[in-house]
Scaffold this motif. Structure first.
Motif, PDB file in Angstrom:
ATOM      1  N   GLY A 143      15.276  31.233 -15.593  1.00 19.17           N
ATOM      2  CA  GLY A 143      16.082  30.167 -16.038  1.00 19.17           C
ATOM      3  C   GLY A 143      17.105  29.407 -15.134  1.00 19.17           C
ATOM      4  N   GLY A 144      16.892  29.470 -13.675  1.00 16.21           N
ATOM      5  CA  GLY A 144      17.826  29.057 -12.808  1.00 16.21           C
ATOM      6  C   GLY A 144      17.533  27.432 -12.967  1.00 16.21           C
ATOM      7  N   GLY A 145      16.610  26.959 -13.568  1.00 16.32           N
ATOM      8  CA  GLY A 145      16.599  25.560 -13.303  1.00 16.32           C
ATOM      9  C   GLY A 145      15.738  25.093 -12.119  1.00 16.32           C
ATOM     10  N   LYS A 146      15.536  23.567 -11.996  1.00 15.11           N
ATOM     11  CA  LYS A 146      14.868  23.192 -10.944  1.00 15.11           C
ATOM     12  C   LYS A 146      15.302  23.081  -9.494  1.00 15.11           C
ATOM     13  CE  LYS A 146      12.369  20.405 -14.481  1.00 15.11           C
ATOM     14  NZ  LYS A 146      13.304  20.678 -15.480  1.00 15.11           N
ATOM     15  N   ILE A 147      14.711  23.666  -8.638  1.00 15.32           N
ATOM     16  CA  ILE A 147      15.478  23.922  -7.365  1.00 15.32           C
ATOM     17  C   ILE A 147      14.478  23.025  -6.271  1.00 15.32           C
ATOM     18  CG2 ILE A 147      16.126  25.365  -5.343  1.00 15.32           C
ATOM     19  CD1 ILE A 147      16.744  27.561  -7.708  1.00 15.32           C
ATOM     20  N   ARG A 187      15.595  32.040 -24.053  1.00 18.93           N
ATOM     21  CA  ARG A 187      17.039  32.638 -23.911  1.00 18.93           C
ATOM     22  C   ARG A 187      17.971  31.512 -24.018  1.00 18.93           C
ATOM     23  NH1 ARG A 187      18.434  34.109 -18.032  1.00 18.93           N
ATOM     24  NH2 ARG A 187      19.238  31.992 -18.494  1.00 18.93           N
ATOM     25  N   ASP A 188      17.608  30.246 -23.569  1.00 24.51           N
ATOM     26  CA  ASP A 188      18.761  29.177 -23.349  1.00 24.51           C
ATOM     27  C   ASP A 188      18.519  28.430 -24.688  1.00 24.51           C
ATOM     28  OD1 ASP A 188      19.719  30.046 -21.059  1.00 24.51           O
ATOM     29  OD2 ASP A 188      18.682  28.847 -20.012  1.00 24.51           O
ATOM     30  N   LEU A 227      16.091  19.958 -23.632  1.00 21.67           N
ATOM     31  CA  LEU A 227      14.459  19.786 -24.023  1.00 21.67           C
ATOM     32  C   LEU A 227      14.590  20.149 -25.451  1.00 21.67           C
ATOM     33  CD1 LEU A 227      12.459  22.186 -21.945  1.00 21.67           C
ATOM     34  CD2 LEU A 227      12.660  19.467 -21.957  1.00 21.67           C
ATOM     35  N   PHE A 228      14.021  19.310 -26.232  1.00 22.44           N
ATOM     36  CA  PHE A 228      13.824  19.123 -27.562  1.00 22.44           C
ATOM     37  C   PHE A 228      12.254  19.207 -27.642  1.00 22.44           C
ATOM     38  CE2 PHE A 228      14.709  16.601 -31.792  1.00 22.44           C
ATOM     39  CZ  PHE A 228      14.509  17.486 -32.287  1.00 22.44           C
ATOM     40  N   TYR A 229      11.841  20.364 -28.502  1.00 21.87           N
ATOM     41  CA  TYR A 229      10.430  20.555 -28.816  1.00 21.87           C
ATOM     42  C   TYR A 229      10.160  20.099 -30.217  1.00 21.87           C
ATOM     43  CZ  TYR A 229      11.453  23.815 -24.969  1.00 21.87           C
ATOM     44  OH  TYR A 229      11.650  24.573 -23.945  1.00 21.87           O
ATOM     45  N   ILE A 230       9.371  19.271 -30.310  1.00 13.34           N
ATOM     46  CA  ILE A 230       9.169  18.572 -31.586  1.00 13.34           C
ATOM     47  C   ILE A 230       7.643  19.040 -32.277  1.00 13.34           C
ATOM     48  CG2 ILE A 230      10.920  17.015 -31.544  1.00 13.34           C
ATOM     49  CD1 ILE A 230       8.796  14.726 -31.214  1.00 13.34           C
ATOM     50  N   THR A 231       6.752  19.522 -31.531  1.00  8.38           N
ATOM     51  CA  THR A 231       5.459  19.771 -31.873  1.00  8.38           C
ATOM     52  C   THR A 231       4.905  20.998 -30.831  1.00  8.38           C
ATOM     53  OG1 THR A 231       3.308  19.035 -32.152  1.00  8.38           O
ATOM     54  CG2 THR A 231       4.370  17.993 -30.638  1.00  8.38           C
ATOM     55  N   ILE A 272      15.426  23.876 -29.319  1.00  9.51           N
ATOM     56  CA  ILE A 272      16.246  23.270 -28.154  1.00  9.51           C
ATOM     57  C   ILE A 272      16.487  24.238 -27.272  1.00  9.51           C
ATOM     58  CG2 ILE A 272      18.563  22.528 -27.880  1.00  9.51           C
ATOM     59  CD1 ILE A 272      17.705  20.448 -29.424  1.00  9.51           C
ATOM     60  N   THR A 273      16.140  23.758 -25.937  1.00 10.57           N
ATOM     61  CA  THR A 273      16.553  24.470 -24.740  1.00 10.57           C
ATOM     62  C   THR A 273      17.599  23.736 -23.904  1.00 10.57           C
ATOM     63  OG1 THR A 273      14.493  25.441 -24.185  1.00 10.57           O
ATOM     64  CG2 THR A 273      15.947  25.657 -22.511  1.00 10.57           C
ATOM     65  N   HIS A 274      18.942  24.361 -23.889  1.00  8.98           N
ATOM     66  CA  HIS A 274      20.175  23.738 -23.387  1.00  8.98           C
ATOM     67  C   HIS A 274      20.582  24.696 -22.371  1.00  8.98           C
ATOM     68  CE1 HIS A 274      24.185  21.695 -24.466  1.00  8.98           C
ATOM     69  NE2 HIS A 274      23.671  21.461 -23.219  1.00  8.98           N
TER      70      HIS A 274
END
Ligand SMILES: *Cc1c(COP(=O)(O)O)cnc(C)c1O
Ligand code: SF4
Length: 411
Positions: free
Chosen positions: A377-381, A145-146, A161-165, A152-154
Motif C-alpha cells: 500500500g505504498g502507492g505508485k512510485i 486495508r485502506d 478509488l471508487f469500485y462500483i462493479t 472506497i480505497t482512500h
C-alpha cells in the motif's frame, strides 16, 4: 499574434472562413469530423473470428449482443482457436478460481494458430496461473486495508478509488484484482455505492474520484448517469476519471447515447488499458474518437507483461497509435505481486529499458510514467533511468538520451 496573409487565395481565404461561421465550420465544431484516410488506414478492423463470420452487422455492432455471446466455455473457445493441450488443462484447473470470458470482438483479434499471440495471452488461461509463489500476495496493494468503507480505497490525500462493479466484458488473465473481479458474491450492491457516495460527500479533501471496478461500463448508462450526477453535485469534487477497458475489449459499448450522457458531467477523464498495438483496431479508434469528440480527456494505463509488450519497439508502436487515437500514454505499471500472474512478470530493468528507449527518441507525449505500485500500500512510485552522471559542487553532470554529457551550473 497578427497574421499577414501573403497569398490572397491561400491564407486570406482561410482567415475569412475562420472569421465567419460557415456551414463547414459549424459541422466541424459540432462533431462528425472524419480523420484523414492515411490515419484511418493504420487502424484496420478487428475482423470476425471463425464462429461469427455470418453474424449480421447490427448484432455484431451491438454491445449487448457481444456481452450475451461471450466465450465462456472450452467448447466455445475451441471453435475460435486451435487450443493447445496446456490451454485445455489450464482452463479446467483455473475456471473455478477466475472465470474466463471473452467478447466475440476481442476473441476475433486472437491468432487461432499462435498460442503466444498477445491477445490470447491476455485472455486465455495458462498453467502459470495455477502457480502461487511464496512472494505472491492476495492483496498486494493493500487496497482492502485502506478501505474506510467497502468500495472506497482512500490512500492519497486528495483522491479516492471508487469500485462500483466487479464485472468486466473480458476477464484479463493478468488482472491485479483477481481476488474480487468476476466473483458475484463480492458485487458492489446498491447500498455499497450509496455508502461510497456518502463517504465522498463527507470528505471535502477529496477532489478527484477514480471510478473503477471491475469495469464501470458494465453498468447501464442510466446507472452511471446517476452516479456521475451524484458526484457532480458535490462541490468539492473537481474531476473524476472512469477507468475502463471497454475501449479495448468491447468498443461497441461506446455508443452515441453513452457519450451524450457523459457530456453532461464534464470535466470527465477516461483512463483505459491498451497493452498491445494489435488492440488498436478501427473499432477501438472509433470508440476513442467518440469520447474525445465529446470532450473527454483520454489516458492509457499499460501493464508491462512478459510476452505481450516487454519490448521497446512494441511499446513505441502502441504509444504512437494511442496518440493518433487522441489517447495520451499515462502509466506503464510494473506487474504487481498478485497471486497467479507470476508468469507475466518482467524484471524492473526491462521497464527502465523501455523508458530509456522512448525518452528523447520519440515525442515526449509518447513517454508515460513507469511506476511500481508498492506492495503493502505504498502507492505508485516512479522508476526512471538515471540521467544524473555526477555532482561536482554546483555543477551537475547530466547525460542525454544519446549518452552525451552536459554540465548544468546551479546558481
Ligand atoms: C492509482 C491510484 C490512484 C490514482 O493515482 P494517480 O497517480 O493520481 O493516477 C488513487 N488511489 C489509489 C488507491 C490508487 O491505486
Ligand atoms: S478489465 Fe480491469 S478489472 Fe477487469 S479483468 Fe481486466 S484488468 Fe481486471
Amino acid at each position: 499574434m497578427s497574421v499577414t496573409p501573403t497569398k490572397p487565395d491561400g491564407d486570406l481565404v482561410q482567415l475569412e472562413i475562420r472569421g465567419r461561421s460557415t456551414e463547414a465550420n459549424r459541422r466541424a465544431a459540432s462533431g462528425d469530423p472524419r480523420p484523414v484516410q492515411h490515419i484511418l488506414d493504420r487502424f484496420p478492423s478487428g475482423g470476425r473470428g471463425r464462429p461469427w463470420v455470418d453474424v449480421p452487422d447490427e448484432d455484431w455492432n451491438d454491445w449487448r449482443w457481444q456481452q450475451r455471446n461471450r466465450v465462456t466455455t472450452l467448447e466455445e473457445l475451441e471453435k475460435v482457436i486451435d487450443l493447445t493441450e496446456e490451454e485445455r488443462n489450464a482452463f479446467e484447473e483455473s475456471h473455478a478460481r477466475f472465470h474466463m470470458a471473452i467478447t466475440p470482438y476481442y476473441a476475433s483479434l486472437m491468432d487461432p494458430e499462435d498460442p503466444n499471440c498477445p491477445i490470447r495471452l491476455q485472455s486465455v488461461p495458462k498453467m502459470g496461473e495455477l502457480l502461487v509463489l511464496p512472494t505472491d500476495l492476495e492483496d498486494p496493494l493493500a487496497e482492502e486495508r485502506d478501505m474506510p468503507v467497502p468500495g472506497i480505497t482512500h490512500r492519497y490525500p486528495d483522491r479516492v478509488l471508487f469500485y462500483i462493479t466487479h464485472n468486466c466484458p473480458v476477464y484479463c488473465r493478468h488482472c491485479t484484482r483477481k481476488r474480487k473481479v468476476s466473483d458475484p458474491s463480492s458485487a458492489a450492491a446498491k447500498k455499497q455505492i450509496e455508502d461510497g457516495l456518502a463517504y465522498i460527500e463527507a470528505h471535502p479533501e477529496i477532489r478527484d474520484v477514480v471510478i473503477s471496478g471491475g469495469d464501470p461500463l458494465s453498468l447501464s448508462d442510466e446507472r452511471l448517469d446517476y452516479i456521475l450526477g451524484r458526484l457532480r453535485a458535490i462541490p468539492h469534487i473537481e474531476i473524476f476519471r472512469l477507468g475502463t477497458r471497454n475501449l479495448v475489449t468491447l468498443p461497441q459499448r461506446i455508443t452515441d447515447d453513452f457519450v451524450y450522457m457523459l457530456r453532461k458531467h464534464h470535466p470527465v477523464y477516461v483512463n483505459t488499458h491498451f497493452n498491445h498495438p494489435k488492440e488498436l483496431t478501427e473499432e477501438a479508434f472509433e470508440a476513442c474518437r467518440k469520447l474525445a469528440d465529446a470532450g473527454c480527456v483520454l489516458g492509457n494505463q499499460m501493464v508491462l507483461l512478459k510476452g505481450v509488450n516487454d519490448d521497446p519497439k512494441i511499446v513505441k508502436e502502441l504509444n504512437h497509435k494511442l496518440l493518433m487515437a487522441r489517447v495520451r500514454p499515462y502509466y506503464i505499471y510494473q506487474c504487481d505481486l498478485s497471486q497467479g500472474i507470476s508468469h507475466f512478470r518482467t524484471s524492473v530493468e526491462k521497464g527502465l529499458e523501455i523508458i530509456e528507449a522512448l525518452r528523447g527518441h520519440t515525442s515526449g507525449l509518447a513517454v508515460p510514467h513507469y511506476v511500481i505500485d508498492a506492495p503493502g500500500g505504498g502507492g505508485k512510485i516512479p522508476m526512471l533511468p538515471s540521467y544524473v552522471v555526477r555532482r561536482d559542487g554546483k555543477q551537475i553532470v547530466l547525460r542525454n538520451y544519446q549518452f552525451k554529457e552536459f554540465v548544468y551550473e546551479e546558481p
